[in-house]
Design an enzyme around this catalytic site. Structure first.
Site, PDB file in Angstrom:
ATOM      1  N   LYS A 122       0.828  -1.206   0.000  1.00 16.64           N
ATOM      2  CA  LYS A 122       0.000   0.000   0.000  1.00 16.64           C
ATOM      3  C   LYS A 122       0.861   1.255   0.000  1.00 16.64           C
ATOM      4  O   LYS A 122       0.654   2.172  -0.793  1.00 16.64           O
ATOM      5  CB  LYS A 122      -0.939  -0.011   1.204  1.00 16.64           C
ATOM      6  CG  LYS A 122      -1.891   1.179   1.249  1.00 16.64           C
ATOM      7  CD  LYS A 122      -2.745   1.189   2.504  1.00 16.64           C
ATOM      8  CE  LYS A 122      -3.748   0.072   2.534  1.00 16.64           C
ATOM      9  NZ  LYS A 122      -4.676   0.180   3.698  1.00 16.64           N
TER      10      LYS A 122
ATOM     11  N   GLU B  75      10.149  -5.916   3.752  1.00 19.78           N
ATOM     12  CA  GLU B  75      10.359  -7.220   3.131  1.00 19.78           C
ATOM     13  C   GLU B  75       9.965  -7.203   1.654  1.00 19.78           C
ATOM     14  O   GLU B  75      10.675  -7.741   0.792  1.00 19.78           O
ATOM     15  CB  GLU B  75       9.553  -8.302   3.867  1.00 19.78           C
ATOM     16  CG  GLU B  75       9.887  -8.458   5.337  1.00 19.78           C
ATOM     17  CD  GLU B  75       9.011  -7.614   6.259  1.00 19.78           C
ATOM     18  OE1 GLU B  75       8.902  -7.959   7.443  1.00 19.78           O
ATOM     19  OE2 GLU B  75       8.447  -6.596   5.772  1.00 19.78           O
TER      20      GLU B  75
ATOM     21  N   GLY C 119      -5.289  -4.825   5.321  1.00 18.10           N
ATOM     22  CA  GLY C 119      -4.454  -5.760   4.582  1.00 18.10           C
ATOM     23  C   GLY C 119      -5.023  -7.156   4.488  1.00 18.10           C
ATOM     24  O   GLY C 119      -5.014  -7.788   3.423  1.00 18.10           O
ATOM     25  N   ARG C 120      -5.545  -7.654   5.595  1.00 19.57           N
ATOM     26  CA  ARG C 120      -6.052  -9.032   5.589  1.00 19.57           C
ATOM     27  C   ARG C 120      -7.411  -9.152   4.914  1.00 19.57           C
ATOM     28  O   ARG C 120      -7.936 -10.258   4.762  1.00 19.57           O
ATOM     29  CB  ARG C 120      -6.105  -9.580   7.011  1.00 19.57           C
ATOM     30  CG  ARG C 120      -6.870  -8.727   8.002  1.00 19.57           C
ATOM     31  CD  ARG C 120      -6.581  -9.177   9.431  1.00 19.57           C
ATOM     32  NE  ARG C 120      -7.166  -8.309  10.436  1.00 19.57           N
ATOM     33  CZ  ARG C 120      -6.605  -7.177  10.867  1.00 19.57           C
ATOM     34  NH1 ARG C 120      -5.484  -6.745  10.333  1.00 19.57           N
ATOM     35  NH2 ARG C 120      -7.182  -6.466  11.825  1.00 19.57           N
TER      36      ARG C 120
ATOM     37  N   GLU D 228      -4.893 -11.902  13.715  1.00 18.49           N
ATOM     38  CA  GLU D 228      -4.503 -10.502  13.627  1.00 18.49           C
ATOM     39  C   GLU D 228      -5.684  -9.594  13.951  1.00 18.49           C
ATOM     40  O   GLU D 228      -5.508  -8.483  14.449  1.00 18.49           O
ATOM     41  CB  GLU D 228      -3.961 -10.197  12.228  1.00 18.49           C
ATOM     42  CG  GLU D 228      -3.207  -8.869  12.147  1.00 18.49           C
ATOM     43  CD  GLU D 228      -2.439  -8.716  10.855  1.00 18.49           C
ATOM     44  OE1 GLU D 228      -1.219  -9.006  10.850  1.00 18.49           O
ATOM     45  OE2 GLU D 228      -3.053  -8.324   9.841  1.00 18.49           O
TER      46      GLU D 228
ATOM     47  N   HIS E 210      -3.933 -38.609   9.747  1.00 20.26           N
ATOM     48  CA  HIS E 210      -2.745 -39.403  10.052  1.00 20.26           C
ATOM     49  C   HIS E 210      -1.695 -38.564  10.765  1.00 20.26           C
ATOM     50  O   HIS E 210      -0.511 -38.934  10.784  1.00 20.26           O
ATOM     51  CB  HIS E 210      -2.180 -39.999   8.757  1.00 20.26           C
ATOM     52  CG  HIS E 210      -3.130 -40.930   8.081  1.00 20.26           C
ATOM     53  ND1 HIS E 210      -3.154 -42.295   8.324  1.00 20.26           N
ATOM     54  CD2 HIS E 210      -4.134 -40.692   7.208  1.00 20.26           C
ATOM     55  CE1 HIS E 210      -4.108 -42.856   7.609  1.00 20.26           C
ATOM     56  NE2 HIS E 210      -4.723 -41.900   6.922  1.00 20.26           N
TER      57      HIS E 210
ATOM     58  N   LYS F 151       8.742  -4.855  14.239  1.00 19.89           N
ATOM     59  CA  LYS F 151       9.275  -4.135  13.079  1.00 19.89           C
ATOM     60  C   LYS F 151      10.224  -3.027  13.515  1.00 19.89           C
ATOM     61  O   LYS F 151      11.299  -2.833  12.930  1.00 19.89           O
ATOM     62  CB  LYS F 151       8.123  -3.514  12.286  1.00 19.89           C
ATOM     63  CG  LYS F 151       7.291  -4.481  11.464  1.00 19.89           C
ATOM     64  CD  LYS F 151       6.244  -3.693  10.686  1.00 19.89           C
ATOM     65  CE  LYS F 151       5.371  -4.586   9.840  1.00 19.89           C
ATOM     66  NZ  LYS F 151       4.364  -3.799   9.081  1.00 19.89           N
TER      67      LYS F 151
END
Length: 543
Positions: free
Chosen positions: A203, A209, A264-265, A350, A381, A509
C-alpha cells in the site's frame, strides 16, 4: 459482554449442560440435524454436532442482542469509523458491492472509485491474456510473480490455489513473500525475464520485506534486459504511493490503487487480487466478488438465529469463553483449499488477538483463539490423534465439496466418507463396552481386551461444524471467505475489541530496524537485554 444478563444466564446454563454428551442429545431428538443446520445457496452449514441445545442458541442470540450486534453490523455497512484506533471505516464490503446501493465515506459515494479500479484491472488482464501486453523482447507474458507479505500474499495465494481448475492456459502465477533470499531465488530459478511480469503489492510502497524482494527481482530482470526503461513493461504496482512507484521505475499508469479503509487481511477483494484475476480471468474474479457480496447481504439482513456468520461467531464465543477452548482447527477436505487455514489464521488472529477494548480498558475475558489446521485426509494421520483422544477441547470446522472438478468416482467418495466419519467420530466417540465388543469380534482374548480397552476408548463429545457445498467455484469461495470475515467481526464486537487494527505487529518491526543497523555497522549497541546484545555480537563476528 460479561456484565449482561445473558452472560450470567449462559454461565449457569454451561454449568448445567457441560456434562451432557452429544450422543445423548441426538438420541433424544431425531430432528436435531434439521433444526441445527442452515442453508445458503449451495452451502449447507451443519452445527448440530455442537455441545448446545435450542436454549443455548437462544441465550447466545440474547447475548448478541444485549451487546448491540445488529447496530454494529449496520455501522460497518454504513461506512462509519468502526476502526476506532485509526479512525477509519472498515469497508472491504464496498469492494465486492455488486448492487446499485451507494456506500459513503465522509459524504462521498466511494463506489465509482471502486468500479474504476475494477475496470482498470479488467483492461490489464485482458491485455495479458490476449497477448497484447508483451515483454521487452516482444514475447507474450507467461509468468506472473506477486511480491507481497501478510494480507498482500496470504489471501491472493490462497484464492489462486483454490481456483486452480479455472486457471487460464499459458499463465502461471507465483508468490514471493519471505525475506529469506531462498524464496525469491527458488521462484526466479524457473522463470525467464523476457516473459515474466511482477506485481509489487504494498500500500505504501515502503514495506521492508516486499521492497527488498522487489529490488532483488528488479536486479535479476535488469541483468537480462539491460536498460531500466524496460522495467515499466515487467513491473506493476498495487499501491497508493505514486511517487515511490515512479522512483522504482514503474509507470504510474500501471499502478492499481486501493484505500486506507481496506485492511491488509481483507485486501484480496481489491487491486491486491490482481494475481487472482490474472490466474483465473476477470470474469471469475468478479464471480468471487459476487459470492462475497451475497454473503454480505445475508449477514446484514438475516435474523440472528438464522444468520450463518452470527451463529458461527456465537459458537466460537461459547467455546472460548465458557469451555476454555484456546484453539480452533480448520480442516478443509479439499486439496485446493490447503492454504485456507493459513489465510484464516491471519484473518482471525490478527483481527481478534487483542487484550484491550475499544475504549482502552483491559478485556475481562479471553479473546481470539489460536487458529490452525491442514487439509484432511493427511490430518487424520497426524494431529487428529490429539483431537480425538487428547486432553484439550478443540472445536473443528470441516469444509468439503460434494463434487470434484476432476474425475468423479472412488477418490472423491473416499474423501467425502472420511470427512463425514471424522465428524461422527468426534461427536460419538467409543465407549469401553463398544471397544470390548469390537475386540471380542476380532478374536482377542480377555487379557488383551482388558489391557487394550482403555487405549481404544474415545471420549467423543468433541464439537465440530461442517460446511458442505456442491463444488469449489469462485462464487462459493467468495461466500466462504466473507462468511469467516463476518464471523470474526461478530466475535470482536462481542469482546468489545477493534478487529481492524494490528498494532501487535509494530514493535517487532521497530526493533528489527534498530538491530539491522547494528548488524551492519560496528560500534556500540543501543540498549538491549543481555541475550539480544549477545546474539547481535555473535552474529557480527560471523557475518
Amino acid at each position: 459482554m460479561t456484565h449482561t444478563q445473558a452472560w450470567q444466564e449462559l454461565k449457569e446454563h454451561h454449568r448445567q449442560i457441560s456434562t451432557k454428551h452429544m450422543r445423548d442429545l441426538f438420541s433424544q431428538d431425531p430432528q436435531r440435524f434439521e433444526r441445527l443446520s442452515l442453508s445458503f445457496e449451495d452451502l449447507l452449514f451443519d452445527y448440530s454436532k455442537n455441545r448446545i441445545t435450542d436454549h443455548t442458541l437462544r441465550l447466545l442470540c440474547a447475548l448478541a442482542g444485549q451487546c448491540g450486534l445488529e447496530d454494529k453490523i449496520g455501522r460497518m455497512f454504513a461506512g462509519e469509523r468502526i476502526n476506532c484506533t485509526e479512525q477509519r471505516p472498515a469497508l472491504h464490503v464496498a469492494l465486492r458491492n455488486r448492487s446499485s446501493r451507494p456506500i459513503h465515506v465522509d459524504g462521498e459515494d466511494i463506489m465509482p472509485r471502486v468500479h474504476a479500479v475494477l475496470d482498470q484491472m479488467r483492461a490489464f488482464v485482458d491485455k495479458v491474456h490476449s497477448g497484447a501486453w508483451r515483454g521487452f523482447t516482444g514475447e507474450p507474458i507467461c509468468d506472473v510473480v506477486n511480491i507481497g507479505i501478510g494480507g498482500s500474499d496470504l489471501g491472493p495465494r490462497m484464492a489462486v490455489q483454490a481456483l486452480t481448475p479455472y486457471h487460464k492456459p499459458g499463465i502461471k502465477v507465483h508468490f514471493v513473500s519471505n525475506i529469506d533470499p531462498a524464496d525469491l531465488a527458488d521462484t526466479l530459478a524457473v522463470l525467464r525475464p523476457e516473459t515474466t511480469i511482477f506485481l509489487i503489492a504494498s500500500k505504501t510502497f515502503g514495506t521492508q520485506e516486499t521492497l527488498a524482494n522487489a529490488h532483488g527481482a528488479r536486479d535479476w530482470f535488469l541483468q537480462a534486459a539491460g536498460e531500466t526503461k524496460h522495467v515499466a513493461r515487467h513491473f506493476v504496482a498495487l499501491s497508493t504511493n505514486r511517487e515511490r512507484v515512479r522512483d522504482f521505475g514503474i509507470d504510474p499508469a500501471n499502478m492499481f490503487p486501493f484505500w486506507d479503509w481496506v485492511g491488509g487481511r481483507y485486501s484480496l477483494w481489491s487491486a491486491i487480487g490482481l494475481s487472482i484475476a490474472l490466474a483465473a480471468g476477470m470474469d471469475r474474479f468478479e464471480e468471487l466478488l459476487a459470492g462475497g457480496h451475497a454473503m454480505d447481504e445475508h449477514f446484514r439482513s438475516a435474523p440472528l438465529d438464522r444468520n450463518l456468520p452470527v451463529v458461527m461467531g456465537l459458537l466460537g464465543i461459547w467455546y472460548v469463553n465458557f469451555f476454555g477452548a484456546a484453539t480452533q482447527a480448520i480442516v478443509p477436505y479439499a486439496q485446493h483449499l490447503q492454504r485456507l487455514p493459513a489465510y484464516l489464521q491471519q484473518a482471525d488472529m490478527e483481527s481478534n488477538g487483542k487484550a484491550t477494548t475499544c475504549d482502552g480498558r483491559a478485556v475481562c475475558c479471553d479473546t481470539g483463539p489460536v487458529v490452525w489446521g491442514e487439509p484432511g485426509t493427511n490430518g487424520q494421520h497426524a494431529f487428529f490423534q490429539l483431537l480425538h483422544q487428547g486432553t484439550r477441547l478443540i472445536p473443528v470446522d470441516f469444509l468439503v465439496p460434494m463434487h470434484s472438478h476432476y474425475a468423479p468416482g472412488e477418490h472423491h467418495n473416499i474423501l467425502l466418507a472420511n470427512c463425514l466419519a471424522q465428524c461422527e467420530a468426534l461427536m460419538r466417540g467409543r465407549t469401553d463396552a463398544e471397544a470390548r465388543i469390537q475386540m471380542e469380534a476380532q478374536g482377542l482374548d480377555q487379557a488383551d481386551i482388558s489391557r487394550l480397552a482403555p487405549h481404544r476408548v474415545f471420549p467423543g463429545n468433541r464439537p465440530s461444524n461442517l460446511l458442505m457445498f456442491d463444488k469449489l467455484t469462485p462464487r462459493i469461495l467468495g461466500i466462504l471467505i466473507a462468511l469467516y470475515e463476518h464471523k470474526i467481526y461478530v466475535q470482536g464486537t462481542l469482546w468489545g475489541i477493534n478487529s481492524f487494527d494490528q498494532w501487535g505487529v509494530e514493535l517487532g518491526k521497530q526493533l528489527a530496524g534498530t538491530i539491522l543497523t547494528e548488524l551492519q555497522e560496528d560500534g556500540a549497541l543501543s540498549e538491549h537485554d543481555a541475550s539480544t546484545a549477545g546474539l547481535i555480537r555473535h552474529a557480527r563476528r560471523n557475518l
